[in-house]
Design a protein around this motif. Sequence first.
Motif, short mmCIF file in Angstrom:
data_model
loop_
_atom_site.label_atom_id
_atom_site.label_comp_id
_atom_site.label_asym_id
_atom_site.label_seq_id
_atom_site.Cartn_x
_atom_site.Cartn_y
_atom_site.Cartn_z
N UNK A 78 55.09 -8.49 -1.75
CA UNK A 78 56.00 -8.22 -2.89
C UNK A 78 57.17 -7.12 -2.53
N UNK A 79 58.23 -7.66 -3.06
CA UNK A 79 59.34 -6.49 -2.76
C UNK A 79 59.86 -6.38 -4.31
N UNK A 80 60.20 -5.02 -4.70
CA UNK A 80 60.49 -4.91 -5.92
C UNK A 80 62.28 -4.90 -6.03
N UNK A 81 62.82 -6.26 -6.05
CA UNK A 81 64.07 -6.60 -6.27
C UNK A 81 64.76 -5.72 -7.47
N UNK A 82 65.71 -5.12 -7.40
CA UNK A 82 66.18 -4.54 -8.64
C UNK A 82 66.58 -5.64 -9.47
N UNK A 83 67.15 -6.69 -9.19
CA UNK A 83 67.53 -7.84 -10.33
C UNK A 83 67.04 -9.24 -9.62
N UNK A 84 65.60 -9.36 -10.04
CA UNK A 84 65.06 -10.74 -9.41
C UNK A 84 65.72 -12.01 -10.06
N UNK A 85 65.97 -12.97 -9.20
CA UNK A 85 66.82 -14.03 -10.03
C UNK A 85 66.77 -15.39 -9.09
N UNK A 86 67.20 -16.59 -9.83
CA UNK A 86 67.01 -17.77 -8.95
C UNK A 86 65.81 -18.21 -8.75
N UNK A 87 64.77 -17.89 -9.88
CA UNK A 87 63.40 -18.52 -9.95
C UNK A 87 62.77 -18.02 -8.42
N UNK A 88 61.96 -18.89 -7.74
CA UNK A 88 61.20 -18.65 -6.60
C UNK A 88 62.20 -18.39 -5.46
N UNK A 89 63.52 -18.47 -5.68
CA UNK A 89 64.38 -18.09 -4.28
C UNK A 89 64.48 -16.60 -4.31
N UNK A 90 64.52 -15.85 -5.11
CA UNK A 90 64.68 -14.45 -5.27
C UNK A 90 63.50 -13.74 -6.23
N UNK A 91 62.14 -14.21 -5.99
CA UNK A 91 61.38 -13.64 -6.88
C UNK A 91 60.85 -12.26 -6.23
N UNK A 92 59.93 -11.44 -6.97
CA UNK A 92 59.29 -10.18 -6.59
C UNK A 92 58.09 -10.58 -5.56
N UNK A 93 57.37 -11.27 -6.19
CA UNK A 93 55.94 -11.73 -5.54
C UNK A 93 56.25 -12.88 -4.91
N UNK A 94 56.08 -13.02 -3.54
CA UNK A 94 56.35 -14.33 -3.04
C UNK A 94 55.56 -14.90 -1.88
N UNK A 95 55.62 -16.01 -1.44
CA UNK A 95 54.50 -16.36 -0.13
C UNK A 95 55.43 -16.47 1.06
N UNK A 96 54.89 -15.85 2.13
CA UNK A 96 55.54 -15.61 3.47
C UNK A 96 54.76 -16.02 4.53
N UNK A 97 55.00 -16.61 5.48
CA UNK A 97 54.75 -17.01 6.80
C UNK A 97 55.19 -15.78 7.62
N UNK A 98 54.45 -14.70 8.13
CA UNK A 98 54.97 -14.07 9.13
C UNK A 98 54.00 -14.06 10.49
N UNK A 99 54.58 -14.38 11.56
CA UNK A 99 54.09 -14.14 12.83
C UNK A 99 54.58 -12.98 13.73
#
Lengths: 429, 429
Positions: free
Chosen positions: A139-160
């Motif tokens: 979760x990143x609390x973007x000030x202005x979430x936009x562009x659908x899932x491209x810049x959402x607040x709750x998003x799925x990430x793979x991190x290694x």
Amino acid sequence: MRLSVFFMPTLKETPAEAQIASHRLMLRAGMVRQSAAGIYSWLPLGWKVLRKIQQIVREEQDAAGAQEVLMPTIQSADIWRESGRYDAYGKEMLRITDRHDREMLYGPTNEELITQLFRDNVKSYRELPKILYHIQWKFRDEVRPRFGVMRGREFLMKDSYSFDVDYEGAKRSYEVMFNAYLKTFKRMGLTAIPMQADPGAIGGNLSHEFHILAETGESGVFYDIAYDELAAKGEIDLDALSRLYAVTDEKHDPNAPNVPPPERLKVARGIEVGHIFYFGTKYSKAMNAVVAGPDGNPLVVEMGSYGIGVSRLVGAIVEAFHDDRGIKWPESVAPFKVGLINLKVGDSACDTVCEDIYRRLSAAGVEILYDDRDERAGVKFADMDLIGLPWQLVAGPKGLAAGVVELKSRHTGEKQELSVESALARLCG
Amino acid sequence: MRLSVFFMPTLKETPAEAQIASHRLMLRAGMVRQSAAGIYSWLPLGWKVLRKIQQIVREEQDAAGAQEVLMPTIQSADIWRESGRYDAYGKEMLRITDRHDREMLYGPTNEELITQLFRDNVKSYRELPKILYHIQWKFRDEVRPRFGVMRGREFLMKDSYSFDVDYEGAKRSYEVMFNAYLKTFKRMGLTAIPMQADPGAIGGNLSHEFHILAETGESGVFYDIAYDELAAKGEIDLDALSRLYAVTDEKHDPNAPNVPPPERLKVARGIEVGHIFYFGTKYSKAMNAVVAGPDGNPLVVEMGSYGIGVSRLVGAIVEAFHDDRGIKWPESVAPFKVGLINLKVGDSACDTVCEDIYRRLSAAGVEILYDDRDERAGVKFADMDLIGLPWQLVAGPKGLAAGVVELKSRHTGEKQELSVESALARLCG
């Protein structure tokens, strides 16, 4: 799956809030719905695509020797204080106070948590190298979430995260992940260009952003066409790569020493879908992640981190593959391989043939969506083009009287009339 | 997977904070680590088990006709105000304020969100019945989290929601889910007893808690042994079931009218792993989830909800299957099917045979963990018993000189000496 029961609420009208193609098309195809600003529910069609992308990412991580774990979404503020990032992170961090007034947060990334896990459980240099990864919601609390899932607040990430005893080891881990990324994106039908995140540091630079090419991409990208030749080899050597110019528009400097001549400089548009970087002992030193070295003395481990925006990729792939009528999924991530259109539900020849095709393709393990709705042909064609399955198989009374069905490729638009048997043979291949 | 590289930090000592067997064993086997009170990271061994359980749950939901979606973890407080539960929920709800001072929360359950999704996207009675489900992390801010993953704060749950036009339809959906649950638990090797959640309401009672039997279970359970006969049929008829007595100790009333005579009353211990209930129009009425009925008039939909504690099941299965030495996984959820022990790493006969076995079983798709560490035999046996893989294959210099390896069943303890070829044939079957 039968479309008459499938939960796929397509929309004829384009929702006003959607500014870019992928957002419009994902809403119209009934893939996602926003439930709060920048927070989405994934409906069955979208969830199938997300899971396929996730699975490709997983398989390539596993093949590269990374081991999968799952860290929680909620973290304690304490470990972020250890690294010094709790106060520094700013308003994008979703800060939470639990019932006992303890400070918690919804993880925007996991360097601290993985470093804690590592330091508590790995004791000796003999256990290294290790690359651990997880695929988890952030979760990143973007000030202005936009562009659908491209810049959402709750998003799925793979991190290694990689752990090594020295710089040479860390560089090897980096190279392993780098090549795993190229394979990952290639399996999704994408061309990914690794951009130098810090182009000043020629040679010793271990930080790349992976951008996939899409005409509607958010950033301009400038890169040496020699990259394409290098990439064609399959495996890329970092030292060879580091000599090639590849940057986004904000970092483009026409006077930089390694800018290629115009005929070798490719200019395109890209979308960032991955970011990898070596950060040395930044977290391990701050959080005391040490192992016993060969001489028994403590050794501060060298780390790197490697992210892929998994939910963002769904949108990015739509940006890369669509036309005016809808999405054109690459087969590896398509929610179904085949869309079967029954042009006249209730007509006994159409129903019999379609049921037979549906049963046989399902039995053969081919993922098929059967449009068995009692709808006009125009609606069915439009919906099928919109959701973008790679193959459309159309059965109507006229064709069946002549013994044929129509097979259409959504990518090329090419249509062919075939017997049912030939069509089945083609789709099972 | 080779144990020399596998991230599986086993512990010899039992951690002091662990009060129950599953918590102790999951920590000792290196399956999970707590990162904050009631919040766990899943290490590779535990994550493998969790994913297998998740996959069984998914397959049985899909087979029952439920459709998978994914709702987000963070929800807006607004929809909880619509249902009237925002203020009622109490301190177990993790309440969050975002950067724009909007009230949010980490979903403890999803009735509101699914009802919102349904009402915004389903318009006609023709689209019903529908059962939607997701498998997603939830958060309940327990005042005193304990028992490891059995009562954590962040936990993985499968929750399904049914939507029907009338009570009869809702009852059919309930029956479909009920039987899917029996199949789900059976595939995990568990005996699940459906307890009447509200035993007063004989006949019309549509609410069951599923308890799996385990000697160390948290609740006493009392049930009519006729249930076992009914369950043996595979499919259970709700009306037949409703006549049978089955309650937990807190609801046990020896004078209730349908308590069976002592010789038919089974007394055991159980762990709750699922809860299903019909709740009619509670949420649909409050949140205006209506569809157009056959006559065009709005029709308030009938709903039910169906939960399975997916991460809790990992602990519950360990409670049901363990002994003093460790876990005894049922094969369907085991992290690996086979543990291969090389008794003398460095001995060329042992190494050659083990490498050959490892390669051949891997190639045959058999999940195998190869203990190739340079450790004493005692350590290897203890670790292998602790992590509880169903089959142990032991290769040592003495046996190999006689042409045999030892195959041990972790469940029965039975050991057999076999040629390598016979052992491979057995494990590939």
